[in-house]
Design a protein around this motif. Structure first.
Motif, PDB file in Angstrom:
ATOM      1  N   PHE A 186       0.832  -1.211   0.000  1.00 27.01           N
ATOM      2  CA  PHE A 186       0.000   0.000   0.000  1.00 27.01           C
ATOM      3  C   PHE A 186       0.861   1.253   0.000  1.00 27.01           C
ATOM      4  O   PHE A 186       0.594   2.213  -0.750  1.00 27.01           O
ATOM      5  CB  PHE A 186      -0.923  -0.023   1.221  1.00 27.01           C
ATOM      6  N   THR A 187       1.911   1.244   0.815  1.00 30.25           N
ATOM      7  CA  THR A 187       2.806   2.405   0.887  1.00 30.25           C
ATOM      8  C   THR A 187       3.460   2.677  -0.452  1.00 30.25           C
ATOM      9  O   THR A 187       3.549   3.830  -0.886  1.00 30.25           O
ATOM     10  CB  THR A 187       3.882   2.182   1.968  1.00 30.25           C
ATOM     11  N   LEU A 195       2.473  11.696  -4.645  1.00 31.37           N
ATOM     12  CA  LEU A 195       3.568  12.639  -4.875  1.00 31.37           C
ATOM     13  C   LEU A 195       3.078  13.879  -5.620  1.00 31.37           C
ATOM     14  O   LEU A 195       3.645  14.965  -5.484  1.00 31.37           O
ATOM     15  CB  LEU A 195       4.703  11.962  -5.646  1.00 31.37           C
ATOM     16  N   LYS A 196       1.992  13.751  -6.378  1.00 33.27           N
ATOM     17  CA  LYS A 196       1.444  14.900  -7.106  1.00 33.27           C
ATOM     18  C   LYS A 196       0.941  15.985  -6.156  1.00 33.27           C
ATOM     19  O   LYS A 196       0.793  17.142  -6.546  1.00 33.27           O
ATOM     20  CB  LYS A 196       0.321  14.452  -8.036  1.00 33.27           C
ATOM     21  N   TYR A 197       0.670  15.612  -4.900  1.00 36.09           N
ATOM     22  CA  TYR A 197       0.252  16.588  -3.896  1.00 36.09           C
ATOM     23  C   TYR A 197       1.417  17.065  -3.035  1.00 36.09           C
ATOM     24  O   TYR A 197       1.211  17.826  -2.091  1.00 36.09           O
ATOM     25  CB  TYR A 197      -0.810  15.978  -2.974  1.00 36.09           C
ATOM     26  N   GLY A 198       2.612  16.608  -3.363  1.00 31.50           N
ATOM     27  CA  GLY A 198       3.769  16.954  -2.547  1.00 31.50           C
ATOM     28  C   GLY A 198       3.846  16.134  -1.270  1.00 31.50           C
ATOM     29  O   GLY A 198       4.531  16.516  -0.319  1.00 31.50           O
ATOM     30  N   ILE A 199       3.145  15.004  -1.245  1.00 33.91           N
ATOM     31  CA  ILE A 199       3.142  14.128  -0.065  1.00 33.91           C
ATOM     32  C   ILE A 199       4.153  13.007  -0.288  1.00 33.91           C
ATOM     33  O   ILE A 199       4.050  12.246  -1.257  1.00 33.91           O
ATOM     34  CB  ILE A 199       1.748  13.525   0.186  1.00 33.91           C
ATOM     35  N   ARG A 200       5.097  12.910   0.620  1.00 36.02           N
ATOM     36  CA  ARG A 200       6.106  11.847   0.566  1.00 36.02           C
ATOM     37  C   ARG A 200       5.721  10.756   1.560  1.00 36.02           C
ATOM     38  O   ARG A 200       5.521  11.028   2.731  1.00 36.02           O
ATOM     39  CB  ARG A 200       7.496  12.402   0.879  1.00 36.02           C
ATOM     40  N   VAL A 201       5.611   9.517   1.067  1.00 31.30           N
ATOM     41  CA  VAL A 201       5.149   8.405   1.897  1.00 31.30           C
ATOM     42  C   VAL A 201       6.290   7.406   2.073  1.00 31.30           C
ATOM     43  O   VAL A 201       6.912   6.980   1.100  1.00 31.30           O
ATOM     44  CB  VAL A 201       3.928   7.708   1.264  1.00 31.30           C
ATOM     45  N   THR A 202       6.540   7.035   3.316  1.00 27.83           N
ATOM     46  CA  THR A 202       7.660   6.150   3.642  1.00 27.83           C
ATOM     47  C   THR A 202       7.184   4.982   4.485  1.00 27.83           C
ATOM     48  O   THR A 202       6.346   5.150   5.377  1.00 27.83           O
ATOM     49  CB  THR A 202       8.733   6.920   4.436  1.00 27.83           C
ATOM     50  N   ALA A 203       7.719   3.801   4.208  1.00 26.71           N
ATOM     51  CA  ALA A 203       7.507   2.635   5.071  1.00 26.71           C
ATOM     52  C   ALA A 203       8.758   2.448   5.919  1.00 26.71           C
ATOM     53  O   ALA A 203       9.852   2.268   5.386  1.00 26.71           O
ATOM     54  CB  ALA A 203       7.235   1.389   4.241  1.00 26.71           C
ATOM     55  N   LEU A 204       8.595   2.503   7.229  1.00 25.11           N
ATOM     56  CA  LEU A 204       9.701   2.247   8.149  1.00 25.11           C
ATOM     57  C   LEU A 204       9.540   0.820   8.669  1.00 25.11           C
ATOM     58  O   LEU A 204       8.521   0.482   9.266  1.00 25.11           O
ATOM     59  CB  LEU A 204       9.690   3.244   9.306  1.00 25.11           C
ATOM     60  N   CYS A 205      10.546  -0.011   8.412  1.00 27.75           N
ATOM     61  CA  CYS A 205      10.475  -1.444   8.729  1.00 27.75           C
ATOM     62  C   CYS A 205      11.509  -1.802   9.791  1.00 27.75           C
ATOM     63  O   CYS A 205      12.621  -2.224   9.474  1.00 27.75           O
ATOM     64  CB  CYS A 205      10.720  -2.276   7.477  1.00 27.75           C
ATOM     65  N   PRO A 206      11.155  -1.635  11.066  1.00 29.16           N
ATOM     66  CA  PRO A 206      12.110  -1.974  12.121  1.00 29.16           C
ATOM     67  C   PRO A 206      12.095  -3.462  12.451  1.00 29.16           C
ATOM     68  O   PRO A 206      11.064  -4.137  12.317  1.00 29.16           O
ATOM     69  CB  PRO A 206      11.619  -1.138  13.309  1.00 29.16           C
ATOM     70  N   LYS A 249      11.853   5.560   0.429  1.00 30.42           N
ATOM     71  CA  LYS A 249      10.787   4.639   0.051  1.00 30.42           C
ATOM     72  C   LYS A 249      10.518   3.608   1.144  1.00 30.42           C
ATOM     73  O   LYS A 249       9.428   3.501   1.660  1.00 30.42           O
ATOM     74  CB  LYS A 249      11.153   3.923  -1.259  1.00 30.42           C
ATOM     75  N   GLN A 250      11.539   2.855   1.488  1.00 25.05           N
ATOM     76  CA  GLN A 250      11.388   1.802   2.487  1.00 25.05           C
ATOM     77  C   GLN A 250      12.694   1.688   3.253  1.00 25.05           C
ATOM     78  O   GLN A 250      13.743   1.448   2.673  1.00 25.05           O
ATOM     79  CB  GLN A 250      11.058   0.480   1.809  1.00 25.05           C
ATOM     80  N   LEU A 251      12.617   1.872   4.548  1.00 28.46           N
ATOM     81  CA  LEU A 251      13.812   1.814   5.382  1.00 28.46           C
ATOM     82  C   LEU A 251      13.747   0.569   6.257  1.00 28.46           C
ATOM     83  O   LEU A 251      12.870   0.435   7.104  1.00 28.46           O
ATOM     84  CB  LEU A 251      13.915   3.066   6.258  1.00 28.46           C
ATOM     85  N   GLN A 252      14.680  -0.352   6.032  1.00 30.87           N
ATOM     86  CA  GLN A 252      14.776  -1.571   6.834  1.00 30.87           C
ATOM     87  C   GLN A 252      15.863  -1.365   7.885  1.00 30.87           C
ATOM     88  O   GLN A 252      17.016  -1.103   7.546  1.00 30.87           O
ATOM     89  CB  GLN A 252      15.117  -2.763   5.940  1.00 30.87           C
ATOM     90  N   VAL A 253      15.482  -1.494   9.151  1.00 29.71           N
ATOM     91  CA  VAL A 253      16.410  -1.230  10.248  1.00 29.71           C
ATOM     92  C   VAL A 253      16.275  -2.363  11.263  1.00 29.71           C
ATOM     93  O   VAL A 253      15.178  -2.654  11.723  1.00 29.71           O
ATOM     94  CB  VAL A 253      16.087   0.110  10.955  1.00 29.71           C
ATOM     95  N   LEU A 254      17.378  -3.002  11.593  1.00 30.86           N
ATOM     96  CA  LEU A 254      17.296  -4.087  12.547  1.00 30.86           C
ATOM     97  C   LEU A 254      18.521  -4.114  13.447  1.00 30.86           C
ATOM     98  O   LEU A 254      19.586  -3.600  13.065  1.00 30.86           O
ATOM     99  CB  LEU A 254      17.155  -5.439  11.832  1.00 30.86           C
ATOM    100  N   PRO A 255      18.388  -4.672  14.631  1.00 27.39           N
ATOM    101  CA  PRO A 255      19.557  -4.804  15.496  1.00 27.39           C
ATOM    102  C   PRO A 255      20.523  -5.832  14.912  1.00 27.39           C
ATOM    103  O   PRO A 255      20.091  -6.798  14.275  1.00 27.39           O
ATOM    104  CB  PRO A 255      18.960  -5.290  16.826  1.00 27.39           C
TER     105      PRO A 255
END
Length: 262
Positions: A186-187, A195-206, A249-255
């Motif tokens: 969905f993200t 993006l046409k509205y200037g809205i930046r959408v991000t998926a943060l994947c911890p 776009k998509q940030l994958q972050v893990l220990p």
């Protein structure tokens, strides 16, 4: 050298000006606990006014005192993200209060440890309603306000469980994982469409993050080895402060202790 130094000073001044979030507004769903709370408090510390949605009135009252002690405004609204009409009303109340929307964080989430064979209809419906439908509702309802503001950031809290199925008490039944995969899909669609509205959408994947989530069950390693919530707040600060032409776009972050899982 002198000319380069003057340019650096001038650029630094522009950066510092951009770092000022005073007068901007964040709308945080699930903002009284865990990752959502860490993000909300970081934004408040940077000068952003907040609207926070949560289910427990006492938690909202305690947070109000914390946020207002930082010199910014706080609007707490008791509601569930699964209630479309309540969230619609909350956006309108926030707009009437602040007159702008700059950041939406979808941080509400849930999951069950129930084995797949024992899943109830309620287990399935609640997990999908909170994790997925609530996220879609909020994004849908936020767009007119972002459009009137001239753009902003939407952050959907997903999970490393959206990357692949993993052997974990919460993920073994597949429902939590399914909702997180869906959030990422969905993200990605919204990244292209909004993006046409200037809205930046991000998926943060911890990956595993040290929150109260883990008080309900044990894990193969302790919370001291998990991601601190402040680390995720650091990442959100970077997203919010980045130039408008930059999209995460998509940030994958893990220990690091979890590296073999992925």
């Amino acid at each position: 050298y002198r000319r380069q130094r003057q340019m650096c000073i001038r650029d630094r001044g522009k950066t510092m000006e951009k770092l000022d979030l005073h007068g901007k507004t964040g709308f945080i769903i699930g903002g009284t606990r865990g990752i959502g709370n860490a993000i909300a408090m970081r934004m408040a510390g940077l000068g952003m006014n907040l609207t926070v949605i949560a289910r427990k009135e006492d938690e909202l009252a305690a947070m109000k005192a914390q946020v207002e002690s930082l010199g910014v405004s706080f609007l707490g609204i008791q509601a569930s993200n699964t209630d479309f009409d309540a969230i619609a009303a909350a956006f309108e109340t926030s707009w009437q209060t602040y007159g702008r929307l700059d950041l939406l964080v979808n941080a509400a989430g849930t999951g069950v440890m129930t084995p797949f064979e024992e899943l109830t209809k309620s287990d399935v419906d609640t997990t999908i309603d909170v994790n997925l439908k609530g996220t879609i509702y909020a994004v849908k309802l936020s767009v007119p306000y972002f459009e009137k503001t001239g753009g902003g950031n939407i952050l959907n809290i997903s999970s490393m469980s959206a990357i692949r199925g993993i052997p974990d008490p919460v993920n073994n039944n597949g429902i939590y994982t399914a909702t997180k995969f869906a959030i990422n899909g969905f993200t990605e669609c919204m990244q292209k469409y909004l993006l046409k509205y200037g809205i930046r959408v991000t998926a943060l994947c911890p990956g595993s993050t040290a929150t109260s989530w883990w008080t309900r069950w044990t894990h193969s390693f302790g919370t001291d080895a998990m991601l601190p919530v402040d680390t995720l707040a650091d990442i959100v600060e970077l997203i919010v402060m980045s130039p408008e032409k930059v999209l995460f776009k998509q940030l994958q972050v893990l220990p690091t202790v979890e590296i073999d899982n992925f």
